[in-house]
Design an enzyme around this catalytic site. Structure first.
Site, PDB file in Angstrom:
ATOM      1  N   LYS A 122      13.058  -6.324  -5.017  1.00 23.39           N
ATOM      2  CA  LYS A 122      12.847  -5.156  -4.161  1.00 23.39           C
ATOM      3  C   LYS A 122      13.271  -5.481  -2.719  1.00 23.39           C
ATOM      4  O   LYS A 122      13.988  -4.726  -2.071  1.00 23.39           O
ATOM      5  CB  LYS A 122      11.361  -4.767  -4.198  1.00 23.39           C
ATOM      6  CG  LYS A 122      11.153  -3.291  -4.238  1.00 23.39           C
ATOM      7  CD  LYS A 122       9.783  -2.877  -4.712  1.00 23.39           C
ATOM      8  CE  LYS A 122       8.619  -3.613  -4.137  1.00 23.39           C
ATOM      9  NZ  LYS A 122       7.331  -3.027  -4.453  1.00 23.39           N
ATOM     10  N   ASP A 140      10.538   0.988  -5.735  1.00 22.62           N
ATOM     11  CA  ASP A 140       9.125   0.943  -5.371  1.00 22.62           C
ATOM     12  C   ASP A 140       8.360   1.976  -6.215  1.00 22.62           C
ATOM     13  O   ASP A 140       8.932   2.628  -7.097  1.00 22.62           O
ATOM     14  CB  ASP A 140       8.933   1.191  -3.870  1.00 22.62           C
ATOM     15  CG  ASP A 140       9.248   2.632  -3.490  1.00 22.62           C
ATOM     16  OD1 ASP A 140       9.767   3.385  -4.339  1.00 22.62           O
ATOM     17  OD2 ASP A 140       8.966   3.012  -2.347  1.00 22.62           O
TER      18      ASP A 140
END
Ligand code: SF4
Length: 210
Positions: A122, A140
Site C-alpha cells: 500500500k 485501502d
C-alpha cells in the site's frame, strides 16, 4: 462492456465529482515525509497523522535526523497515532536503511521500497504513484469496499484487489483514481448506509446499489 471499459467510465464519473482530489497526507512533495506519514497512518486517521507530523518534522526534519533520533523520543512524538513503539522503530530503521542502501533518498522502484522496514505494498504504491508518477493501486479499506460494490473486483484480499485493478485502471490515472475513491468512500459510498439514491454510479448504470 469490459471491466476495463467500466473502470474508465467509473474514473470519469469520479473525476466529475472530485476534479481536485489529492493525497490527504500533507507532505510538501517530500518523498521521505510521505513515507513517514504513510507509515504513521496505519490504523490511524490522515487528519491525526497531519497534526502529529507537523510537530514531528519540526523536531526531526529529515532522514538523517530520524536515523539518529532516540527511540523513546520518536515514540513520544508519534504516540497519539497508535502502535507507537512499532511505528517509531520502523521509522528509525527505515531511515537508516535509506542512508545505508539508497544514499539517503527514497527509491523509485517497487522492490526497493518493499525492502524498507514497515513498508508494504500500500505504501510502496502510494509513493510510486504520488511521488514518482509511475502509477500504483493503493488498496485501502475504501478502495476494497467500493471496487467490490462496483463489481470491478470480487475479493476483499488487498493483494488480489491490487492485482485485479492494476491492469484495468490506466497507469497514468491510478494514483488519481485511488485518491478519488477515498473521497467517494467518505461522502457517498460510505461503509454503512451508502447514499445510493443520489449516486452517479447508479444513475449511470455502473452500480446496482447496495
Ligand atoms: S450505488 Fe451505492 S453502492 Fe453503488 S457506488 Fe453508489 S453509493 Fe456505492
Amino acid at each position: 462492456m469490459t471491466t476495463k471499459q467500466k473502470a474508465i467510465k467509473i474514473y470519469e464519473q469520479l473525476k466529475k465529482l472530485y476534479p481536485d482530489s489529492e493525497c490527504t497526507l500533507y507532505h510538501d512533495g517530500d518523498p521521505w515525509k510521505l513515507l513517514v506519514m504513510a507509515r504513521l497512518s496505519a490504523q490511524c486517521t490522515d487528519a491525526r497523522v497531519n497534526i502529529v507530523s507537523k510537530t514531528l518534522f519540526e523536531e526531526i526534519p529529515d532522514v538523517y535526523a530520524m536515523a539518529e533520533a532516540p527511540q523513546e523520543r520518536v515514540e513520544e512524538l508519534v504516540k497519539s497515532c497508535g502502535l507507537y513503539r512499532t511505528k517509531a522503530k520502523s521509522l528509525r530503521e527505515m531511515s537508516q536503511q535509506l542512508i545505508d542502501n539508497f544514499d539517503g533518498k527514497v527509491p523509485d522502484d517497487y522492490d526497493s521500497l518493499m525492502s524498507l522496514s514497515g513498508v508494504g505494498s500500500k505504501i510502496a504504491n502510494l509513493i510510486l504513484g504520488d511521488v514518482f508518477g509511475k502509477g500504483g493501486i493503493v488498496a485501502d479499506t475504501h478502495c476494497i469496499r467500493i471496487t467490490n460494490r462496483l463489481g470491478l473486483v470480487k475479493s476483499t484480499n488487498q493483494t488480489i484487489v491490487e492485482r485485479t485493478l492494476s491492469p484495468i485502471v490506466p497507469k497514468e490515472v491510478q494514483s488519481d483514481f485511488c485518491h478519488m475513491i477515498v473521497d467517494f468512500g467518505r461522502d457517498v459510498c460510505t461503509a454503512r448506509n451508502p447514499r445510493c439514491h443520489e449516486c452517479p454510479m447508479k444513475e449511470n448504470k455502473l452500480c446496482k446499489g447496495n
